[in-house]
Design a protein around this motif. Structure first.
Motif, PDB file in Angstrom:
ATOM      1  N   LEU A 158       0.814  -1.216   0.000  1.00 26.53           N
ATOM      2  CA  LEU A 158       0.000   0.000   0.000  1.00 26.53           C
ATOM      3  C   LEU A 158       0.848   1.267   0.000  1.00 26.53           C
ATOM      4  CD1 LEU A 158      -2.739  -0.919   2.638  1.00 26.53           C
ATOM      5  CD2 LEU A 158      -2.874  -1.093   0.151  1.00 26.53           C
ATOM      6  N   ASN A 159       0.228   2.355  -0.399  1.00 29.17           N
ATOM      7  CA  ASN A 159       0.855   3.671  -0.343  1.00 29.17           C
ATOM      8  C   ASN A 159       0.668   4.209   1.078  1.00 29.17           C
ATOM      9  OD1 ASN A 159       2.045   6.075  -1.043  1.00 29.17           O
ATOM     10  ND2 ASN A 159       0.224   6.905  -2.038  1.00 29.17           N
ATOM     11  N   LYS A 160       1.322   3.548   2.020  1.00 31.83           N
ATOM     12  CA  LYS A 160       1.086   3.806   3.437  1.00 31.83           C
ATOM     13  C   LYS A 160       2.362   3.521   4.226  1.00 31.83           C
ATOM     14  CE  LYS A 160      -2.035   1.963   6.964  1.00 31.83           C
ATOM     15  NZ  LYS A 160      -3.083   1.002   7.216  1.00 31.83           N
ATOM     16  N   ARG A 161       2.639   4.360   5.206  1.00 29.21           N
ATOM     17  CA  ARG A 161       3.765   4.145   6.123  1.00 29.21           C
ATOM     18  C   ARG A 161       3.232   3.545   7.409  1.00 29.21           C
ATOM     19  NH1 ARG A 161       8.381   7.914   5.394  1.00 29.21           N
ATOM     20  NH2 ARG A 161       8.122   8.768   3.311  1.00 29.21           N
ATOM     21  N   GLY A 162       4.143   2.922   8.171  1.00 33.61           N
ATOM     22  CA  GLY A 162       3.689   2.385   9.442  1.00 33.61           C
ATOM     23  C   GLY A 162       4.761   1.596  10.154  1.00 33.61           C
ATOM     24  N   LYS A 163       4.315   0.842  11.152  1.00 36.25           N
ATOM     25  CA  LYS A 163       5.203  -0.035  11.926  1.00 36.25           C
ATOM     26  C   LYS A 163       4.834  -1.475  11.615  1.00 36.25           C
ATOM     27  CE  LYS A 163       6.249   3.061  15.637  1.00 36.25           C
ATOM     28  NZ  LYS A 163       6.854   3.123  16.931  1.00 36.25           N
ATOM     29  N   GLY A 164       5.851  -2.264  11.295  1.00 38.34           N
ATOM     30  CA  GLY A 164       5.637  -3.666  10.984  1.00 38.34           C
ATOM     31  C   GLY A 164       6.106  -4.552  12.115  1.00 38.34           C
ATOM     32  N   GLU A 165       5.544  -5.747  12.148  1.00 37.90           N
ATOM     33  CA  GLU A 165       5.912  -6.716  13.170  1.00 37.90           C
ATOM     34  C   GLU A 165       5.940  -8.107  12.549  1.00 37.90           C
ATOM     35  OE1 GLU A 165       3.418  -8.222  16.789  1.00 37.90           O
ATOM     36  OE2 GLU A 165       4.267  -6.246  17.256  1.00 37.90           O
ATOM     37  N   VAL A 166       7.015  -8.831  12.830  1.00 41.55           N
ATOM     38  CA  VAL A 166       7.144 -10.219  12.390  1.00 41.55           C
ATOM     39  C   VAL A 166       7.392 -11.062  13.628  1.00 41.55           C
ATOM     40  CG1 VAL A 166       8.511 -11.849  11.040  1.00 41.55           C
ATOM     41  CG2 VAL A 166       8.077  -9.566  10.128  1.00 41.55           C
ATOM     42  N   SER A 167       6.583 -12.086  13.812  1.00 43.58           N
ATOM     43  CA  SER A 167       6.786 -13.043  14.904  1.00 43.58           C
ATOM     44  C   SER A 167       7.337 -14.325  14.300  1.00 43.58           C
ATOM     45  CB  SER A 167       5.480 -13.340  15.627  1.00 43.58           C
ATOM     46  OG  SER A 167       4.986 -12.175  16.234  1.00 43.58           O
ATOM     47  N   LEU A 168       8.455 -14.798  14.825  1.00 37.18           N
ATOM     48  CA  LEU A 168       9.125 -15.984  14.310  1.00 37.18           C
ATOM     49  C   LEU A 168       8.878 -17.190  15.193  1.00 37.18           C
ATOM     50  CD1 LEU A 168      12.510 -14.210  13.546  1.00 37.18           C
ATOM     51  CD2 LEU A 168      10.767 -14.855  11.882  1.00 37.18           C
ATOM     52  N   TRP A 169       9.288 -18.350  14.747  1.00 39.91           N
ATOM     53  CA  TRP A 169       9.147 -19.582  15.520  1.00 39.91           C
ATOM     54  C   TRP A 169      10.333 -19.795  16.466  1.00 39.91           C
ATOM     55  CZ3 TRP A 169      11.098 -19.207  10.710  1.00 39.91           C
ATOM     56  CH2 TRP A 169      12.272 -19.882  10.425  1.00 39.91           C
ATOM     57  N   PHE A 170      11.311 -18.869  16.431  1.00 44.12           N
ATOM     58  CA  PHE A 170      12.479 -18.957  17.300  1.00 44.12           C
ATOM     59  C   PHE A 170      12.858 -17.561  17.777  1.00 44.12           C
ATOM     60  CE2 PHE A 170      14.106 -18.019  13.134  1.00 44.12           C
ATOM     61  CZ  PHE A 170      15.224 -17.226  13.348  1.00 44.12           C
ATOM     62  N   LYS A 171      13.731 -17.491  18.771  1.00 45.39           N
ATOM     63  CA  LYS A 171      14.216 -16.209  19.277  1.00 45.39           C
ATOM     64  C   LYS A 171      15.557 -15.898  18.616  1.00 45.39           C
ATOM     65  CE  LYS A 171      12.029 -16.551  23.759  1.00 45.39           C
ATOM     66  NZ  LYS A 171      12.197 -16.648  25.199  1.00 45.39           N
ATOM     67  N   PRO A 172      15.586 -14.943  17.694  1.00 46.99           N
ATOM     68  CA  PRO A 172      16.851 -14.618  17.035  1.00 46.99           C
ATOM     69  C   PRO A 172      17.815 -13.893  17.981  1.00 46.99           C
ATOM     70  CG  PRO A 172      15.137 -13.127  16.300  1.00 46.99           C
ATOM     71  CD  PRO A 172      14.485 -14.146  17.184  1.00 46.99           C
ATOM     72  N   ARG A 173      19.117 -14.136  17.782  1.00 43.30           N
ATOM     73  CA  ARG A 173      20.126 -13.414  18.564  1.00 43.30           C
ATOM     74  C   ARG A 173      20.166 -11.953  18.144  1.00 43.30           C
ATOM     75  NH1 ARG A 173      25.121 -15.089  17.200  1.00 43.30           N
ATOM     76  NH2 ARG A 173      24.378 -16.466  15.585  1.00 43.30           N
ATOM     77  N   GLU A 174      20.062 -11.711  16.822  1.00 44.63           N
ATOM     78  CA  GLU A 174      20.028 -10.341  16.323  1.00 44.63           C
ATOM     79  C   GLU A 174      19.309 -10.284  14.984  1.00 44.63           C
ATOM     80  OE1 GLU A 174      23.739  -8.489  15.175  1.00 44.63           O
ATOM     81  OE2 GLU A 174      24.647 -10.434  14.839  1.00 44.63           O
ATOM     82  N   ALA A 175      18.926  -9.085  14.594  1.00 45.08           N
ATOM     83  CA  ALA A 175      18.273  -8.847  13.312  1.00 45.08           C
ATOM     84  C   ALA A 175      18.787  -7.533  12.751  1.00 45.08           C
ATOM     85  CB  ALA A 175      16.761  -8.800  13.482  1.00 45.08           C
ATOM     86  N   GLN A 176      18.939  -7.491  11.435  1.00 43.52           N
ATOM     87  CA  GLN A 176      19.380  -6.274  10.762  1.00 43.52           C
ATOM     88  C   GLN A 176      18.539  -6.067   9.516  1.00 43.52           C
ATOM     89  OE1 GLN A 176      22.766  -8.324  10.044  1.00 43.52           O
ATOM     90  NE2 GLN A 176      23.684  -7.988  12.019  1.00 43.52           N
ATOM     91  N   LEU A 177      18.229  -4.815   9.228  1.00 41.88           N
ATOM     92  CA  LEU A 177      17.623  -4.495   7.946  1.00 41.88           C
ATOM     93  C   LEU A 177      18.765  -4.447   6.932  1.00 41.88           C
ATOM     94  CD1 LEU A 177      15.114  -1.752   9.065  1.00 41.88           C
ATOM     95  CD2 LEU A 177      14.561  -4.017   8.216  1.00 41.88           C
ATOM     96  N   VAL A 178      18.565  -5.098   5.792  1.00 40.08           N
ATOM     97  CA  VAL A 178      19.599  -5.174   4.769  1.00 40.08           C
ATOM     98  C   VAL A 178      19.014  -4.765   3.420  1.00 40.08           C
ATOM     99  CG1 VAL A 178      20.945  -6.954   5.964  1.00 40.08           C
ATOM    100  CG2 VAL A 178      19.154  -7.651   4.374  1.00 40.08           C
ATOM    101  N   ASN A 179      19.919  -4.457   2.470  1.00 47.28           N
ATOM    102  CA  ASN A 179      19.454  -4.151   1.113  1.00 47.28           C
ATOM    103  C   ASN A 179      19.392  -5.442   0.306  1.00 47.28           C
ATOM    104  OD1 ASN A 179      22.110  -4.699   0.329  1.00 47.28           O
ATOM    105  ND2 ASN A 179      22.661  -2.552   0.133  1.00 47.28           N
ATOM    106  N   ILE A 180      19.115  -5.338  -0.976  1.00 42.09           N
ATOM    107  CA  ILE A 180      18.944  -6.516  -1.824  1.00 42.09           C
ATOM    108  C   ILE A 180      20.234  -7.336  -1.928  1.00 42.09           C
ATOM    109  CG2 ILE A 180      19.459  -5.430  -4.044  1.00 42.09           C
ATOM    110  CD1 ILE A 180      16.468  -7.709  -3.465  1.00 42.09           C
ATOM    111  N   LEU A 181      21.395  -6.668  -1.717  1.00 43.31           N
ATOM    112  CA  LEU A 181      22.687  -7.363  -1.737  1.00 43.31           C
ATOM    113  C   LEU A 181      23.072  -7.896  -0.356  1.00 43.31           C
ATOM    114  CD1 LEU A 181      24.643  -4.887  -4.050  1.00 43.31           C
ATOM    115  CD2 LEU A 181      23.582  -7.072  -4.676  1.00 43.31           C
ATOM    116  N   GLU A 182      22.178  -7.728   0.601  1.00 48.71           N
ATOM    117  CA  GLU A 182      22.338  -8.175   1.989  1.00 48.71           C
ATOM    118  C   GLU A 182      23.420  -7.421   2.748  1.00 48.71           C
ATOM    119  OE1 GLU A 182      22.307 -12.459   2.342  1.00 48.71           O
ATOM    120  OE2 GLU A 182      20.697 -12.622   0.881  1.00 48.71           O
ATOM    121  N   ASN A 183      23.647  -6.158   2.344  1.00 52.03           N
ATOM    122  CA  ASN A 183      24.503  -5.253   3.114  1.00 52.03           C
ATOM    123  C   ASN A 183      23.627  -4.526   4.120  1.00 52.03           C
ATOM    124  OD1 ASN A 183      26.842  -5.833   1.526  1.00 52.03           O
ATOM    125  ND2 ASN A 183      26.048  -4.460  -0.047  1.00 52.03           N
TER     126      ASN A 183
END
Length: 96
Positions: A43-68
């Protein structure tokens, strides 16, 4: 993804909210050290997203398409990831 009832109760593999965020892909990271989730804001909309996983990750990073790494904030609270998104944005998250 849907929750399936089993002996241990009920749990979703991945849960994404709000509804305008779609999980497009999930793959092993190029460096082999994590998992990359690709989401799309339809959508043409801003907001806050949330993802719930099946495990507890040690860390998470937002990356670009090249995974930088991208210098944008993502929060990890237990099994939940929280982040801000922009209009029609494709969001890539690397979790380890």
């Amino acid at each position: 993804m849907r929750a399936v009832k089993g002996k241990g109760g009920e749990k979703s593999f991945i849960k994404v909210s709000p509804d305008n965020l779609i999980l497009e892909a999930m793959k092993k990271s190029e460096d082999g050290k994590g998992l990359v989730l690709r989401l799309h804001n339809v959508l043409n909309k801003r907001g806050k997203g949330e993802v719930s996983l099946w495990f507890k990750p040690r860390e998470a990073q937002l990356v670009n398409i090249l995974e930088n790494n991208i210098l944008e904030d993502i929060r990890v609270e237990g099994e939940k990831l929280e982040f801000n998104y922009r209009n029609y944005q494709i969001i890539s998250v690397k979790v380890t």
